[in-house]
Scaffold this motif. Structure first.
Motif, PDB file in Angstrom:
ATOM      1  N   ALA A 203       0.846  -1.208   0.000  1.00 12.46           N
ATOM      2  CA  ALA A 203       0.000   0.000   0.000  1.00 12.46           C
ATOM      3  C   ALA A 203       0.879   1.255   0.000  1.00 12.46           C
ATOM      4  O   ALA A 203       0.612   2.211  -0.732  1.00 12.46           O
ATOM      5  CB  ALA A 203      -0.916  -0.011   1.216  1.00 12.46           C
ATOM      6  N   LEU A 204       1.930   1.232   0.815  1.00 15.74           N
ATOM      7  CA  LEU A 204       2.803   2.409   0.887  1.00 15.74           C
ATOM      8  C   LEU A 204       3.549   2.606  -0.429  1.00 15.74           C
ATOM      9  O   LEU A 204       3.721   3.729  -0.893  1.00 15.74           O
ATOM     10  CB  LEU A 204       3.775   2.251   2.060  1.00 15.74           C
ATOM     11  N   SER A 205       3.959   1.498  -1.060  1.00 13.61           N
ATOM     12  CA  SER A 205       4.654   1.609  -2.346  1.00 13.61           C
ATOM     13  C   SER A 205       3.726   2.143  -3.436  1.00 13.61           C
ATOM     14  O   SER A 205       4.150   2.858  -4.339  1.00 13.61           O
ATOM     15  CB  SER A 205       5.196   0.243  -2.788  1.00 13.61           C
ATOM     16  N   ARG A 206       2.456   1.753  -3.365  1.00 18.17           N
ATOM     17  CA  ARG A 206       1.499   2.184  -4.399  1.00 18.17           C
ATOM     18  C   ARG A 206       0.973   3.598  -4.173  1.00 18.17           C
ATOM     19  O   ARG A 206       0.315   4.152  -5.064  1.00 18.17           O
ATOM     20  CB  ARG A 206       0.297   1.210  -4.434  1.00 18.17           C
ATOM     21  N   LEU A 207       1.243   4.152  -3.004  1.00 14.39           N
ATOM     22  CA  LEU A 207       0.665   5.455  -2.673  1.00 14.39           C
ATOM     23  C   LEU A 207       0.879   6.510  -3.777  1.00 14.39           C
ATOM     24  O   LEU A 207      -0.092   7.134  -4.224  1.00 14.39           O
ATOM     25  CB  LEU A 207       1.222   5.944  -1.327  1.00 14.39           C
ATOM     26  N   PRO A 208       2.123   6.700  -4.269  1.00 14.61           N
ATOM     27  CA  PRO A 208       2.309   7.744  -5.286  1.00 14.61           C
ATOM     28  C   PRO A 208       1.633   7.424  -6.622  1.00 14.61           C
ATOM     29  O   PRO A 208       1.364   8.338  -7.399  1.00 14.61           O
ATOM     30  CB  PRO A 208       3.835   7.796  -5.469  1.00 14.61           C
ATOM     31  N   HIS A 209       1.351   6.138  -6.874  1.00 17.54           N
ATOM     32  CA  HIS A 209       0.664   5.804  -8.144  1.00 17.54           C
ATOM     33  C   HIS A 209      -0.750   6.355  -8.122  1.00 17.54           C
ATOM     34  O   HIS A 209      -1.251   6.836  -9.136  1.00 17.54           O
ATOM     35  CB  HIS A 209       0.561   4.286  -8.350  1.00 17.54           C
ATOM     36  N   HIS A 210      -1.419   6.227  -6.973  1.00 17.17           N
ATOM     37  CA  HIS A 210      -2.827   6.629  -6.882  1.00 17.17           C
ATOM     38  C   HIS A 210      -2.984   8.055  -6.374  1.00 17.17           C
ATOM     39  O   HIS A 210      -3.985   8.703  -6.673  1.00 17.17           O
ATOM     40  CB  HIS A 210      -3.581   5.652  -5.972  1.00 17.17           C
ATOM     41  N   TYR A 211      -2.030   8.501  -5.575  1.00 23.02           N
ATOM     42  CA  TYR A 211      -2.107   9.843  -4.994  1.00 23.02           C
ATOM     43  C   TYR A 211      -0.794  10.580  -5.291  1.00 23.02           C
ATOM     44  O   TYR A 211       0.039  10.754  -4.395  1.00 23.02           O
ATOM     45  CB  TYR A 211      -2.315   9.759  -3.482  1.00 23.02           C
ATOM     46  N   PRO A 212      -0.610  11.008  -6.544  1.00 15.15           N
ATOM     47  CA  PRO A 212       0.649  11.695  -6.857  1.00 15.15           C
ATOM     48  C   PRO A 212       0.837  12.981  -6.050  1.00 15.15           C
ATOM     49  O   PRO A 212       1.963  13.465  -5.925  1.00 15.15           O
ATOM     50  CB  PRO A 212       0.528  11.986  -8.362  1.00 15.15           C
ATOM     51  N   ASP A 213      -0.283  13.501  -5.490  1.00 17.93           N
ATOM     52  CA  ASP A 213      -0.177  14.727  -4.690  1.00 17.93           C
ATOM     53  C   ASP A 213       0.087  14.438  -3.209  1.00 17.93           C
ATOM     54  O   ASP A 213       0.092  15.361  -2.387  1.00 17.93           O
ATOM     55  CB  ASP A 213      -1.481  15.534  -4.808  1.00 17.93           C
ATOM     56  N   ALA A 214       0.295  13.166  -2.849  1.00 18.91           N
ATOM     57  CA  ALA A 214       0.529  12.834  -1.426  1.00 18.91           C
ATOM     58  C   ALA A 214       1.736  13.628  -0.931  1.00 18.91           C
ATOM     59  O   ALA A 214       2.745  13.752  -1.640  1.00 18.91           O
ATOM     60  CB  ALA A 214       0.769  11.337  -1.264  1.00 18.91           C
TER      61      ALA A 214
END
Ligand SMILES: NC(=O)c1ccc[n+]([C@@H]2O[C@H](COP(=O)([O-])OP(=O)(O)OC[C@H]3O[C@@H](n4cnc5c(N)ncnc54)[C@H](O)[C@@H]3O)[C@@H](O)[C@H]2O)c1
Length: 386
Positions: A23-34
């Motif tokens: 989930a942490l690795s995928r975070l920028p894929h789904h939320y590039p504004d994180a």
């Protein structure tokens, strides 16, 4: 501008530890504004077999250590995921918070409300953020149900039903893993599934005020697990006692005056994660089933019409919860791991702003208080007021 890093350590690389890492690795894929970009620095797990080594390598951790004590106070970590068996949660979480690390703690946070309160105290003293693993809150259909209740579309809630039925321990030959022992797990299905169910009820409807509970252990003995055995493996050693409950049923009175029925089993043959929530109000009903996670059954009556009101299925669409972050259109379903990406997004937001978003360790404490009250009610065969 580069996004600042969030350096992550994971304790326990079983199912949940791997889900957190993904989930942490995928975070920028789904939320590039994180506001933060996670990096998987190190993992602690005493098992060093092919499965663990393959996971460490596939997930891209920089380092694997056996003992969590060699991980939690490293100064190259910002976040510690507490994803080992229940018996290590309190010790890991308290030590990591004291070392100034933010936390992502799996449910049940402690083996009891007292242990969970120790984590809350350490988190409060350290001023760190602590998310709790109540992923079912993040289902778009559940978020819709909550909105319908909160905005009064269902009228005054009269009664709800929440059932968390699973077959994961239905095989009598399944190993006597840490989940079946008081010292390693605390309670049985209470901490494991009812903590989710109690959180869902509280999140969507209201706090629990009073309850009465019956419980049962249907499979009294199991064979010992081999070291490192996973959830679904068969036992291979001597027969030992199952020390916690397989099943509970409860009647609840909620703080808004409504009533609820809760039932949960880990030995229900034919039930694979049948996690359901139904809320009945004076103006309508909502009904959700995890097996059809992306659908919400909704019935709201027309003026003057009480009988034969239509019931419709709403397929989660962009705009409903976080679905639009994962899929472009209605009824392109999200999956379990996506719920954890949403959880990670909310935690990262909390860390960046200092304002808690999503389920926190305080919510884990509320669920643990309900679980403890349920044990008390079952032990003493009486209603308990929270
Ligand atoms: N949020 C959810 O929906 C959800 C789902 C499943 C499990 N959980 C919770 O996640 C936690 C882990 O469950 P799981 O299903 O991943 O279990 P698991 O048995 O698959 O994995 C546990 C891992 O912890 C490791 N471990 C054992 N002792 C350890 C120690 N002393 N220090 C560090 N690691 C240790 C094991 O080797 C294993 O890799 C539990 O608390 C469980 O209740 C939450």
């Amino acid at each position: 501008m580069t996004t600042p890093e969030l350096r992550v350590g994971v304790v326990g690389l079983g199912w949940m530890g791997q889900v957190h890492a993904r989930a942490l690795s995928r975070l920028p894929h789904h939320y590039p504004d994180a506001p933060l970009r996670p990096r998987l620095v190190a993992v602690a797990d005493p098992v060093d077999d092919d499965r663990t080594r393959a996971a460490v390598s596939a997930l891209g951790f920089g380092e694997h250590v056996a003992d969590w004590r060699d991980l939690v106070d490293r100064d190259d970590l910002d976040l510690v995921c507490v994803a080992g068996p229940n018996f290590v949660h309190r010790d890991v979480a308290v030590a990591a918070a004291r070392a100034g690390k933010h936390l992502w703690v799996e449910k049940p946070a402690g083996r009891s409300a007292a242990e969970t309160r120790e984590i809350v105290d350490a988190v409060t003293a350290a001023g760190v953020q602590a998310a709790a693993g109540f992923n079912y809150r993040n289902v778009p259909a559940v978020e819709m149900a909550r909105d319908l209740v909160a905005t009064g579309r269902l009228g005054r809630v009269e009664h709800s039903t929440v059932r968390f039925l699973a077959d994961y321990s239905a095989d009598p030959d399944a190993a006597l893993s840490w989940r079946f022992r008081t010292a390693t797990s605390g309670s049985g299905v209470l901490g494991d599934l009812v903590s989710h169910a109690a959180d869902l009820l509280r999140h969507v409807v209201a706090d629990v005020a009073e309850l009465v509970v019956d419980r049962a252990t249907f499979i009294a003995q199991r064979r010992e697990a081999l070291p490192g055995a996973m959830h679904y493996e068969k036992g291979a050693g001597a027969l030992g006692d199952v020390e916690n409950e397989d099943y509970v049923s409860a009647l609840l009175r909620l703080a808004d005056g409504s009533r609820a029925v809760l039932e949960s089993s880990r030995v229900a043959v034919g039930e694979q994660n049948r996690y359901t929530l139904e809320v009945h109000g004076t103006e309508g009903t909502v009904s959700w089933d995890f097996r059809r996670m992306n659908e919400l059954q909704v019935s709201t009556r027309a003026e003057g019409e009480y009988l034969n009101a239509f019931s419709t299925t709403r397929f989660a669409a962009p705009g409903d919860g976080e679905l639009g972050v994962f899929q472009p259109g209605a009824n392109n379903p999200m999956g379990f791991d996506d719920l954890k990406v949403v959880e990670a997004r909310r935690l990262v937001e909390s860390i960046a702003t200092g304002e808690p978003v999503g389920a926190t360790i305080h919510d884990a404490l509320s669920a643990a208080v309900v679980v403890d009250a349920m044990s008390e009610s079952a032990n003493e065969r009486r209603w308990v007021t929270l």
